[in-house]
Design a protein around this motif. Structure first.
Motif, PDB file in Angstrom:
ATOM      1  N   ARG A  19       0.831  -1.205   0.000  1.00  0.00           N
ATOM      2  CA  ARG A  19       0.000   0.000   0.000  1.00  0.00           C
ATOM      3  C   ARG A  19       0.869   1.260   0.000  1.00  0.00           C
ATOM      4  NH1 ARG A  19      -2.938   3.700   3.050  1.00  0.00           N
ATOM      5  NH2 ARG A  19      -5.150   3.828   2.495  1.00  0.00           N
ATOM      6  N   GLN A  61       1.224   4.370  -2.784  1.00  0.00           N
ATOM      7  CA  GLN A  61       1.183   5.789  -2.415  1.00  0.00           C
ATOM      8  C   GLN A  61       2.409   6.521  -2.948  1.00  0.00           C
ATOM      9  OE1 GLN A  61       0.730   5.398   1.890  1.00  0.00           O
ATOM     10  NE2 GLN A  61      -1.344   6.233   1.758  1.00  0.00           N
ATOM     11  N   TYR A  99      -0.300   6.751  -7.046  1.00  0.00           N
ATOM     12  CA  TYR A  99      -1.622   6.275  -7.447  1.00  0.00           C
ATOM     13  C   TYR A  99      -2.702   6.992  -6.652  1.00  0.00           C
ATOM     14  CZ  TYR A  99       0.242   2.528 -10.351  1.00  0.00           C
ATOM     15  OH  TYR A  99       0.882   1.823 -11.351  1.00  0.00           O
ATOM     16  N   CYS A 100      -3.903   7.115  -7.279  1.00  0.00           N
ATOM     17  CA  CYS A 100      -5.009   7.804  -6.617  1.00  0.00           C
ATOM     18  C   CYS A 100      -5.470   7.015  -5.394  1.00  0.00           C
ATOM     19  CB  CYS A 100      -6.174   8.023  -7.581  1.00  0.00           C
ATOM     20  SG  CYS A 100      -6.967   6.515  -8.158  1.00  0.00           S
ATOM     21  N   GLU A 101      -6.206   7.668  -4.527  1.00  0.00           N
ATOM     22  CA  GLU A 101      -6.602   7.070  -3.247  1.00  0.00           C
ATOM     23  C   GLU A 101      -7.445   5.814  -3.422  1.00  0.00           C
ATOM     24  OE1 GLU A 101      -8.609   8.413   1.009  1.00  0.00           O
ATOM     25  OE2 GLU A 101      -8.546   9.786  -0.685  1.00  0.00           O
ATOM     26  N   SER A 102      -8.305   5.791  -4.451  1.00  0.00           N
ATOM     27  CA  SER A 102      -9.160   4.615  -4.656  1.00  0.00           C
ATOM     28  C   SER A 102      -8.327   3.382  -4.961  1.00  0.00           C
ATOM     29  CB  SER A 102     -10.162   4.878  -5.789  1.00  0.00           C
ATOM     30  OG  SER A 102      -9.491   5.155  -7.002  1.00  0.00           O
ATOM     31  N   VAL A 105      -5.080   3.000  -4.083  1.00  0.00           N
ATOM     32  CA  VAL A 105      -4.301   2.733  -2.865  1.00  0.00           C
ATOM     33  C   VAL A 105      -5.127   1.939  -1.854  1.00  0.00           C
ATOM     34  CG1 VAL A 105      -3.204   3.824  -0.868  1.00  0.00           C
ATOM     35  CG2 VAL A 105      -2.794   4.729  -3.164  1.00  0.00           C
ATOM     36  N   ASN A 106      -6.422   2.187  -1.807  1.00  0.00           N
ATOM     37  CA  ASN A 106      -7.287   1.471  -0.868  1.00  0.00           C
ATOM     38  C   ASN A 106      -7.765   0.135  -1.424  1.00  0.00           C
ATOM     39  OD1 ASN A 106      -7.160   3.471   1.109  1.00  0.00           O
ATOM     40  ND2 ASN A 106      -8.842   4.617   0.195  1.00  0.00           N
ATOM     41  N   LYS A 127     -15.757  11.392  -3.263  1.00  0.00           N
ATOM     42  CA  LYS A 127     -14.764  10.370  -3.566  1.00  0.00           C
ATOM     43  C   LYS A 127     -13.381  11.001  -3.573  1.00  0.00           C
ATOM     44  CE  LYS A 127     -13.864   6.678  -6.907  1.00  0.00           C
ATOM     45  NZ  LYS A 127     -14.316   6.058  -8.170  1.00  0.00           N
ATOM     46  N   GLY A 128     -12.442  10.354  -2.891  1.00  0.00           N
ATOM     47  CA  GLY A 128     -11.111  10.929  -2.783  1.00  0.00           C
ATOM     48  C   GLY A 128     -11.061  12.134  -1.871  1.00  0.00           C
ATOM     49  N   LYS A 129     -12.097  12.255  -0.995  1.00  0.00           N
ATOM     50  CA  LYS A 129     -12.207  13.350  -0.025  1.00  0.00           C
ATOM     51  C   LYS A 129     -12.285  14.726  -0.707  1.00  0.00           C
ATOM     52  CE  LYS A 129      -9.820  10.825   3.666  1.00  0.00           C
ATOM     53  NZ  LYS A 129      -8.704  10.822   4.631  1.00  0.00           N
ATOM     54  N   GLU A 179     -11.201  13.399  -9.935  1.00  0.00           N
ATOM     55  CA  GLU A 179      -9.866  13.839  -9.529  1.00  0.00           C
ATOM     56  C   GLU A 179      -9.016  14.187 -10.742  1.00  0.00           C
ATOM     57  OE1 GLU A 179      -6.167  12.431  -6.625  1.00  0.00           O
ATOM     58  OE2 GLU A 179      -7.879  11.109  -6.947  1.00  0.00           O
TER      59      GLU A 179
END
Length: 271
Positions: A8, A12, A16-19, A21-22, A165-167, A251
């Protein structure tokens, strides 16, 4: 699992985008749990068997089989995981030897002007507000479910997404008709924290019922097609791509550019 955590962190660090990464580490964790063996003993056959399993796995949302694009995303996560292990010296070989084709781009389905009117004409008050939020305001299903009454400024006709999405935060304007219907909906029901006061899954089911009532259920439409439709309308009406991106809460501009590939033969008035 420490290697999942480090994988993970690697995603980061690579930007890579947060989606991703999760999602990717969770996908890999499920795969390893399926294999029930240490990562160093996993072979190509294990990955192949898992790929075959995914072909018959049901979606927790749609209750149907996973889409091919969804399966491809899961397999991509597994491939990247083993690439990471090999690159960092944690495995000398890479068991991911499958050649799985990612599905080609499929044109996004959009509703015609007549179909949108049919949905509104057949909708209950709750379903009408769902249409307003997911179509006229372009919200995602989770965003609509989590929208609070305090996040709607009826006087200014503005809707605030505090944590998309992605805060990502964004402000969405809406029309007088949307204002009137939301106002009537709020004051006709008990005082509540959330506008819809239902789960994201219930939103999906309500839209499914509405499609059936409108005779559109078997045409391959999904709730997300409402976002495709409003994005198409905005682009057809001359809105700049960057502004459409901000409206939808994407994003990356590349995500929004998908909508420029949609070819339609209709113009639609705003609700």
């Amino acid at each position: 699992m420490e290697d999942i955590y480090l994988f993970r962190k690697e995603l980061q660090n690579l930007g890579y985008c947060e989606s991703v990464v999760n999602f990717y580490p969770k996908t890999v964790k499920r795969f390893l749990e399926y294999c029930k063996k240490p990562r160093e003993y996993i072979k190509t056959i294990d990955i192949l068997e898992y790929h075959q399993l995914l072909q018959t796995t049901k979606s927790r949302v749609t209750k149907g089989n996973l889409s091919q694009s969804g399966i491809a995303g899961k397999m991509r996560a597994i491939r990247m995981y083993f690439d990471y292990l090999q690159r960092t010296g944690q495995r000398k070989d890479n068991p991911y030897q499958l050649k799985i084709k990612t599905p080609k781009y499929q044109e996004r389905k959009v509703f015609t002007d007549e179909e949108i009117r049919k949905l509104y004409n057949k909708s209950t008050p709750l379903q009408s507000i769902i249409l307003h939020l997911c179509y006229a305001c372009g919200l995602r299903r989770n965003e609509a479910a989590e929208l609070k009454t305090k996040d709607i400024d009826l006087e200014a006709q503005l809707l605030y997404i505090r944590k998309g999405k992605g805060k990502k935060r964004r402000v969405i304007p809406f029309t007088k008709q949307v204002k009137k219907d939301i106002e009537d909906f709020i004051f006709s029901s008990e005082e509540k924290e959330y506008i819809l006061n239902i789960t994201a899954e219930r939103i999906y089911l309500e839209f499914k019922y509405l499609l059936k009532k409108s005779g559109l259920y078997k045409q391959g439409f999904t709730l997300h097609c409402l976002r495709h439709t409003i994005a198409t309308q905005l682009l057809e009406q001359g809105m700049e791509l960057e502004k459409v991106r901000d409206f939808l809460g994407h994003e990356y501009l590349g995500t929004t550019q998908i909508y420029t590939r949609i070819k339609i033969q209709w113009k639609s008035d705003s609700i």
